[in-house]
Write a protein that holds these residues in place. Structure first.
Motif, short mmCIF file in Angstrom:
data_model
loop_
_atom_site.label_atom_id
_atom_site.label_comp_id
_atom_site.label_asym_id
_atom_site.label_seq_id
_atom_site.Cartn_x
_atom_site.Cartn_y
_atom_site.Cartn_z
N TYR A 160 6.82 22.71 1.67
CA TYR A 160 6.63 21.92 2.88
C TYR A 160 7.97 21.41 3.42
N LEU A 175 0.82 -1.20 0.00
CA LEU A 175 0.00 0.00 0.00
C LEU A 175 0.85 1.25 0.00
N SER A 185 1.85 17.05 14.53
CA SER A 185 0.83 17.48 15.48
C SER A 185 0.77 16.61 16.73
N VAL A 186 1.47 15.46 16.75
CA VAL A 186 1.49 14.69 17.98
C VAL A 186 2.60 15.25 18.85
N PHE A 210 0.63 4.10 -2.98
CA PHE A 210 -0.01 5.39 -2.80
C PHE A 210 0.85 6.51 -3.37
N VAL A 260 -5.84 13.22 13.39
CA VAL A 260 -4.73 13.62 14.26
C VAL A 260 -3.87 14.67 13.58
N GLY A 261 -3.60 14.44 12.29
CA GLY A 261 -2.61 15.28 11.62
C GLY A 261 -3.12 16.66 11.27
N THR A 262 -4.34 16.76 10.73
CA THR A 262 -4.76 18.07 10.25
C THR A 262 -5.70 18.78 11.22
N TRP A 265 -11.40 12.33 -0.89
CA TRP A 265 -10.24 12.18 -1.78
C TRP A 265 -9.43 10.95 -1.38
N MET A 266 -9.12 10.88 -0.09
CA MET A 266 -8.30 9.76 0.40
C MET A 266 -9.03 8.43 0.20
N SER A 295 2.03 15.66 8.54
CA SER A 295 1.12 16.40 9.43
C SER A 295 0.87 15.61 10.71
N VAL A 296 0.82 14.27 10.60
CA VAL A 296 0.65 13.49 11.83
C VAL A 296 1.85 13.69 12.74
N MET A 297 3.05 13.61 12.14
CA MET A 297 4.26 13.72 12.95
C MET A 297 4.38 15.08 13.61
N PHE A 302 -6.50 18.23 -3.91
CA PHE A 302 -6.00 17.74 -2.63
C PHE A 302 -5.06 18.74 -1.97
N LEU A 303 -4.12 19.27 -2.76
CA LEU A 303 -3.15 20.17 -2.15
C LEU A 303 -3.82 21.43 -1.62
N LEU A 308 2.88 14.00 2.87
CA LEU A 308 2.19 15.12 3.50
C LEU A 308 1.38 14.66 4.70
N VAL A 309 0.66 13.52 4.55
CA VAL A 309 -0.15 13.04 5.66
C VAL A 309 0.75 12.63 6.83
N ALA A 361 -5.37 9.23 10.81
CA ALA A 361 -4.20 10.05 10.48
C ALA A 361 -4.63 11.48 10.17
N LEU A 362 -5.72 11.61 9.40
CA LEU A 362 -6.17 12.96 9.06
C LEU A 362 -6.71 13.69 10.28
N TYR A 383 -5.44 20.38 1.54
CA TYR A 383 -4.44 20.14 2.58
C TYR A 383 -3.96 21.46 3.18
N ASP A 384 -3.76 22.44 2.30
CA ASP A 384 -3.28 23.73 2.81
C ASP A 384 -4.31 24.39 3.73
N VAL A 430 -7.82 0.26 5.99
CA VAL A 430 -6.92 1.32 5.51
C VAL A 430 -7.59 2.68 5.61
#
Lengths: 297, 328
Positions: free
Chosen positions: A234, A120, A139-140, A124, B29-31, B298-299, A135-137, B283-284, A131-132, B26-27, B287-288, B19
């Motif tokens: 970025y 996977l 914000s934790v 991808f 937590v991350g965004t 999208w994901m 952002s996870v890294m 997407f970008l 980017l994903v 992930a989204l 994301y911004d 998945v």
């Protein structure tokens, strides 16, 4: 033998020389660069501005938007990029080898899960995954002592390590599966060697060729990866005293429409040239270490 | 055979769920969807915020994530998509338009790229070791080492900026699908706007497929059944087409299906540089802004695509190569 075959690969030989020269320039940056990384070529004034000068004697490759020498900045930028490439590739390979060895030796569901995850990740789109993950890294909050600030070089290296182990893991797993039933491994096991010893002393030396090749390609993809992140804004912001290829290539966007061609062409050429050299060396290494290609090329 | 395909299909369902759940976490937590909502809509009332949390299922804790995920999934499947955080726009119409644009760009580029790449690969593999081989091989290596944005920058510099300086008007436009202010459909303008982005993607694809085809065909040509075929006295042409090419294409079909991710990745970058309003740009942009309601569909969509093509790769390999089928 392997060395002679490597030398016969002409592209790899030329690339080694070019890359060697680059690395020498980069290590000796204080002597090879003509100006400091953030130093203007001269003090600007209204009748004699220092920004966007085309290539000339005082600035061989021209100057950027605030009058800094592009040639010197390229050297400092390449230094950071090569460092990121080497570090990310090295740690990524170590992680990949470890995971691949576990998957190959243990087998079972660990193996299945690991290989599915690898599939996977590899399938991808790379920028999105980066980017994903990024952002996870960032914000934790409890991760920050380990990975550093999102704009630091360490952060980018950790990011590429997390992103870059999969290919090597799959490779190592294949090697372990192919080797683990062989007699010399059996013999080692009979002599009481534990799994760690078997991997490090017996399996790894036999699989070193392809892993070295993968390591080389990992260097070039980390350099390109940093440049991609930098290009889209970025990437790492390596502090006031530094720059990177990504930042320099990213700066080309603004220079495009006014037609400051040197700010576009030179960073791009340097980026392509350095990744091309690394790729050629990887190709040469593959030819040199692959017993199937014995002399027939 | 059918059972094999069915089993893989059945496996794909839990995989998509797992998945996409991971992506969801992930989204989340991350965004941080709530924080980005507050950042974009700074004067939102407490009621609006509460409404946003509820329509998007932004609950806290592991159970909350699970609940939120299923709520999102339900809304997604019934086409009851939450609105975007910026301007509260409907997501689906924009997503659909972006998808059409990407499909147009991607299919054109992939078609042209694979065609040129495969022909070049055959062309080179028939005479390995010569000047022709070295030239094409080196060219492919240079192209592989060139990220799409670099070729895009150089192309834009030559065909738009400097063409304008030398000849008074730029040859090809560098952004968008139509010039600003254009209304309605215009095929010629559309093609003109697609030339540069398509070229950038084609360069990537050609480089990869030339190398695949060359390696694959060389391996087949050196195999023993080729010698058998020749010794039977079939014409050289027939040997090539019936025996060599068909067998050489087997691994390439598999690689092509897995490669879809790399092609999409190249598309995303290319779209961004040419401000081409496709899925990558979508997407970008999302994301911004940290636009969770836009990113999640999208994901999900891309996860589906990736898993689907992985499946296609496995199945096509089993269908095309009888040696594999025996093993299962």
């Amino acid at each position: 033998m392997a060395f002679r075959r490597f030398v016969r690969h002409r592209g790899a030989l030329v690339s080694s020389i070019i890359l060697g020269t680059m690395i020498l320039f980069v290590i000796l940056a204080p002597f090879t660069a003509r100006y400091g990384v953030n130093e203007a070529v001269f003090k600007t004034s209204i009748e004699n501005p220092n920004q966007f000068l085309s290539p000339r004697g005082i600035a061989w490759l021209g100057t950027d938007d605030i009058g800094r020498d592009l040639y010197s900045r390229l050297i400092y930028g390449l230094r950071v990029s090569i460092f990121i490439g080497l570090a990310a590739a090295f740690f990524g390979t170590v992680l990949g080898v470890t995971i691949g060895a576990i998957a190959g030796l243990r087998g079972g569901w660990i193996d299945d899960v690991l290989m599915r995850v690898t599939d996977l990740f590899l399938a991808f789109p790379f920028l999105v995954t980066l980017l994903v993950l990024r952002s996870v890294m960032s914000s934790v909050s409890w991760l920050e002592p380990f990975v550093g600030k999102p704009t630091s070089i360490r952060f980018v290296i950790v990011l590429f390590v997390l992103f870059g182990w999969m290919g090597v893991a799959r490779l190592m797993r294949g090697q372990v599966l192919a080797l683990k039933e062989r007699e010399f491994v059996e013999a080692a096991r009979a002599l009481g060697a534990g799994p760690v010893r078997i991997v490090v002393r017996h399996l790894l030396p036999n699989a070193i060729g392809p892993i070295l090749v993968a390591l080389t390609f990992a260097v070039s993809s980390a350099i390109i990866g940093e440049a991609t992140l930098g290009f889209f804004g970025y990437g790492p912001q390596p502090g006031a005293g530094s720059t990177s290829l990504g930042k320099l290539v990213g700066g080309a966007k603004g220079a495009l429409l006014p037609g400051y061609w040197w700010l576009v062409v030179f960073p791009c050429v340097l980026l392509v040239l350095s990744t091309l050299c690394v790729n050629f060396i990887g190709d040469g290494l593959r030819d040199a270490t692959d017993p199937k290609l014995d002399g027939t090329r | 055979m059918l059972r094999f395909v069915l089993r893989r299909l059945l496996w794909a369902v839990p995989m998509v769920l797992i998945v996409t759940f991971l992506v969801y976490v992930a989204l989340r937590v991350g965004t941080n969807p709530l924080a980005s909502y507050l950042r974009v809509n700074q004067r939102a009332s407490a009621k609006k915020i509460q409404q946003y949390i509820e329509t998007n299922g932004l609950y806290e804790g592991f159970g909350g994530y699970l609940r939120g995920y299923f709520q999102w999934l339900q809304g997604f499947v019934t086409f009851d998509w939450p609105r975007s955080i910026k301007g509260s726009r409907e997501v689906w119409p924009e997503f659909r338009d972006a998808m059409m644009n990407t499909l147009r760009l991607g299919l054109t580029a992939t078609g042209i790229g694979i065609l040129i790449g495969l022909s070049l690969g055959v062309f080179v593999a028939l005479k390995p070791g010569g000047l022709r081989d070295t030239t094409v091989n080196t060219g492919a290596f240079v192209a592989i080492s060139t990220p799409p944005y670099v070729s895009a920058l150089i192309l834009q510099l030559v065909f738009a900026v400097y063409w304008n300086r030398w000849f008074g008007s730029s040859l090809l436009p560098t952004s968008g699908v139509y010039p600003p202010g254009n209304r309605g459909f215009d095929l010629f303008l559309m093609i003109k706007h697609m030339v540069l982005p398509v070229t950038v993607v084609v360069i990537q694809i050609v480089a990869v497929y030339t190398r695949y085809m060359r390696a694959s065909l060389l391996e087949v040509l050196n195999s023993e059944y080729m010698r058998t075929a020749r010794s039977k006295g079939i014409s050289e042409r027939r040997v090539l087409v019936r025996h060599a090419l068909r067998n050489a294409l087997i691994p390439i079909v598999t690689v092509a299906a897995i490669d879809i991710g790399a092609i999409l990745g190249g598309l995303i970058i290319t779209e961004r540089i040419f401000s081409y309003p496709g899925l990558g740009d979508f997407f970008l942009g999302a994301y911004d802004n940290g636009d969770f309601p836009q990113m999640m569909p999208w994901m999900f969509f891309f996860t589906l695509v990736v898993i689907f093509f992985n499946l296609v790769a496995d199945v096509s390999y089993a269908v095309l190569d009888p040696r594999i089928r025996l093993g299962r």
